[in-house]
Design an enzyme around this catalytic site. Structure first.
Site: not given
Ligand code: GLA
Length: 390
Positions: A31, A34, A123-124, A127, A160, A172
């Site tokens: 986490e 990336d 919600a992470g 989406s 983005e 993502d």
């Molecule tokens: C968000 C970002 C990803 C990544 C995560 C954390 O989802 O869009 O690129 O950095 O946070 O791992």
């Protein structure tokens, strides 16, 4: 329930040329790694965005967000970030296609698009990436752009950055496009090479507990973390000029160059870099656990990741910490941590199937009691990435 194609017909009175489905994602481990050039281990899930599209000939994009009951029509020429955020996910990728590919075809004539989904926003679960990937995949098919999935992922990421204002990494979009049923994907965010790993969960399930909160500072703090990590690398380079990214760095060098610095800004930079280097190491070990089918060992590392994200990287929040703490001693929960950018959203939990109902009920009751907020619980299956709908 109407299909996305039927919705499109209802709105535009003609049959859409094609429809696409693009999923949200989970991330098992790795986490905030990336954008720091490490490895991440995401998978696409059974929550998705669907779009249906058709060509126009008057140079406008006519967008209908079914779930929000909103319609926006804008000229395709001279696209700029829009005050309505969902619009940015669409026009951001259109702009990428027009600008970055010097596309000479009839996309400039505009198009109609209907969009719906069941990925809870905030919600992470990515989406926004799912919207970007669905739209880009649809345009790629509709106009014969011949983009690869990786090219699309990179373009969606730029969209983005430039239209939504979040300096996200690639995970993502990559996961949404490349997902495969029952497989996690190990992505090397430096070389962009990737490997599929079968997720043999056997007696376990992946369950997400959604705090149903999203702090306003999520995107600004996200961008700050990115800058702090870059600043850390620069400071280390003063001593070790050959170090280019976190991939070249070990924990001793972090300690040597950044620890024992009492200036509060530098102390933060030390914490951030320490977390990144430790998490990168954890991912390598966790992948070995996964390959060996040792989910218990894998799960332990998820708890350590949470600890690092909460104490060192400081992207958790009391609600997320509460949810992880609540399952930590439960022998039927082998791993749990906050997932995604943080400051709200979900925890990801690996829970024994036979215990899921009882644990979810208990945690939801405790959460409601403590925060006066309902907890949303999602049972998650690992599904295929972006694809055309029949
Ligand atoms: C968000 C970002 C990803 C990544 C995560 C954390 O989802 O869009 O690129 O950095 O946070 O791992």
């Amino acid at each position: 329930m109407l299909t996305i194609r039927s919705h499109f017909f209802k709105h535009f009175n003609y049959t859409p040329m094609l429809a696409v489905q693009s999923p949200g994602r989970i991330n098992l481990i790795g986490e905030h790694i990336d954008y720091n050039h490490g490895f991440v281990l995401p998978a696409a899930i059974d929550k998705y965005i669907q779009v249906a599209v058709g060509k126009r000939s008057d140079g406008v994009i006519h967008m209908v967000a079914l779930d929000l009951g909103e319609t926006i029509v804008i000229p395709i020429e001279n696209l700029k970030p829009h005050p309505t955020q969902w619009v940015n996910y669409i026009i951001g990728v259109v702009d990428e296609v027009l600008e970055k590919t010097n596309y000479p075809g009839d996309l400039v004539q505009g198009f109609d698009i209907c969009i719906q989904g069941n990925i809870p926003s905030g919600a992470g679960l990515s989406s926004s990436a799912a919207v970007e990937c669905a739209v880009l995949f649809a345009l790629n098919e509709l106009y014969g752009l011949q983009l690869t999935k990786m090219e699309m992922a990179l373009m969606a990421q730029k969209a983005e950055h430039q239209f939504a204002g979040v300096k996200c990494g690639l995970m993502d979009m990559f996961a949404s496009l490349h997902g495969q049923k029952n497989k996690a994907i190990l992505l090397d965010c430096a070389s962009l090479a990737y490997t599929y790993y079968p997720l043999a969960l056997n007696e376990y399930s992946i369950i997400l507990f959604d705090t149903q909160i999203k702090h306003a500072l999520a995107s600004s703090e996200y961008n700050t973390r990115r800058l702090e990590c870059e600043a850390g690398i620069k400071m280390i380079q003063e001593k070790y000029p050959s170090i280019k990214t976190f991939r070249d760095l070990n924990i001793e060098q972090v300690e040597e160059c950044l620890a024992f610095n009492n200036n509060s800004i530098n102390a933060k930079i030390y914490q951030r870099c320490k977390y990144v280097v430790e998490e990168m190491e954890r991912v390598q070990l966790a992948v070995k656990d996964l390959a060996a089918g040792d989910m218990e060992a894998f799960g332990k590392k998820m708890f350590s990741t949470h600890e690092g994200l909460s104490k060192l990287y400081e992207v958790s929040c009391p609600e997320l910490d509460f949810l992880v703490e609540a399952v930590k001693q439960n022998e039927n929960v082998i791993g749990a941590r906050m997932m995604g950018g943080g400051f709200g959203g979900c925890t990801i939990n690996i829970i024994k199937k036979s215990a899921v109902d009882a644990i979810s009920k208990e945690i939801a009751a405790n959460y409601l009691n403590k925060y006066n907020k309902p907890l949303a619980v999602y049972r998650t299956n690992i599904e295929a990435g972006t694809h055309l709908l029949p």
